[in-house]
Design a protein around this motif. Structure first.
Motif, mmCIF file in Angstrom:
data_model
loop_
_atom_site.group_PDB
_atom_site.id
_atom_site.type_symbol
_atom_site.label_atom_id
_atom_site.label_comp_id
_atom_site.label_asym_id
_atom_site.label_seq_id
_atom_site.Cartn_x
_atom_site.Cartn_y
_atom_site.Cartn_z
ATOM 1 N N GLU A 155 0.799 -1.181 0.079
ATOM 2 C CA GLU A 155 -0.009 -0.069 0.072
ATOM 3 C C GLU A 155 0.967 1.286 -0.079
ATOM 4 N N GLN A 176 -3.763 4.519 -6.041
ATOM 5 C CA GLN A 176 -4.364 4.569 -4.517
ATOM 6 C C GLN A 176 -5.592 5.063 -4.500
ATOM 7 N N LEU A 179 -7.674 6.210 1.989
ATOM 8 C CA LEU A 179 -7.554 5.387 3.298
ATOM 9 C C LEU A 179 -8.731 3.992 3.425
ATOM 10 N N GLU A 180 -9.973 4.463 3.160
ATOM 11 C CA GLU A 180 -10.931 3.192 3.427
ATOM 12 C C GLU A 180 -10.659 2.225 2.295
ATOM 13 N N THR A 182 -7.644 1.556 1.387
ATOM 14 C CA THR A 182 -6.424 0.605 1.919
ATOM 15 C C THR A 182 -6.783 -0.063 2.947
ATOM 16 N N MET A 183 -7.615 0.112 3.819
ATOM 17 C CA MET A 183 -7.891 -0.816 4.854
ATOM 18 C C MET A 183 -8.731 -1.861 4.246
#
Length: 221
Positions: A155, A176, A179-180, A182-183
């Motif tokens: 990531e 990318q 954040l959501e 990525t999680m």
């Protein structure tokens, strides 16, 4: 991974499926080169090279993989590469952009490959030397921690590549989505790792034994 026994697909049919996916990947690379799509060339090109890795390992190191494992590797690479290609039935956007679940599937598959490599290598070292001993419960936790660590590094790599592409105005090879995303990627990485931790003993032991035998032979020289 004996897909033949579980899904009724013979080794010959598995090999044919692998060849079909390799031909499609080669066609994607050729078309992307002609159209100047650097991101697609990179993703599909690397995926195509990885699909030939089992044959290279067999030729150079006599490391034989079951046809089902080769199909597993090829499918993971194929789905990732095809997901970057604009397709007409998605209004010429990619599967990654059009299907909310597609990225999760490819992450789970890709992470399962990484976990499989980690398991086979670790078990081979365990068989090769008396200084490494990993009970099943510890191996399970080890694989999960390994795949989470690898997922975090991946990531970060995606973020750096995306930011560099934006800064220098070059094509984005990796994207990318926030954040959501990525999680969720890390969650599905764990899913792939759990599947390997559960089924690795049944399907990857032969590769581990071959690796251990090569280590023993190398030490005996």
């Amino acid at each position: 991974m004996n897909i033949r026994r579980r899904l009724g697909i013979s080794p010959t049919r598995q090999a044919q499926l692998v060849r079909v996916m390799q031909l499609i990947l080669a066609a994607i690379v050729a078309l992307a080169v002609l159209s100047g799509e650097v991101g697609i060339v990179t993703n599909a090109g690397i995926a195509l090279l990885v699909t030939f890795l089992p044959a290279l390992l067999e030729r150079r190191y006599t490391l034989t993989m079951d046809a089902g494992i080769v199909l597993w590797i090829t499918t993971a690479m194929f789905l990732h590469a095809i997901g970057t290609v604009p397709l007409p039935f998605f209004d010429f956007s990619s599967a990654y952009s059009s299907l909310w679940w597609y990225d999760h599937v490819t992450h789970a598959l890709s992470s399962s490959l990484v976990a499989g490599v980690a398991y086979a290598t670790t078990r081979a070292l365990e068989e090769h030397t008396e200084y490494i001993s990993m009970p099943p419960a510890f191996t399970f936790v080890y694989l999960l921690l390994f795949i989470v660590a690898f997922g975090v590094v991946w990531e970060l790599l995606e973020f750096l590549i995306a930011e560099s592409a934006a800064a220098f105005g070059t094509a984005q090879v990796l994207t990318q989505y926030g954040l959501e995303d990525t999680m969720l990627d890390l969650f599905y990485d764990i899913v792939g790792g759990v599947l390997v931790a559960i089924f690795a003993t049944a399907h990857l032991t032969d590769i581990s034994d071959q690796l251990a035998a090569r280590l023993d032979a190398r030490q005996a020289r």
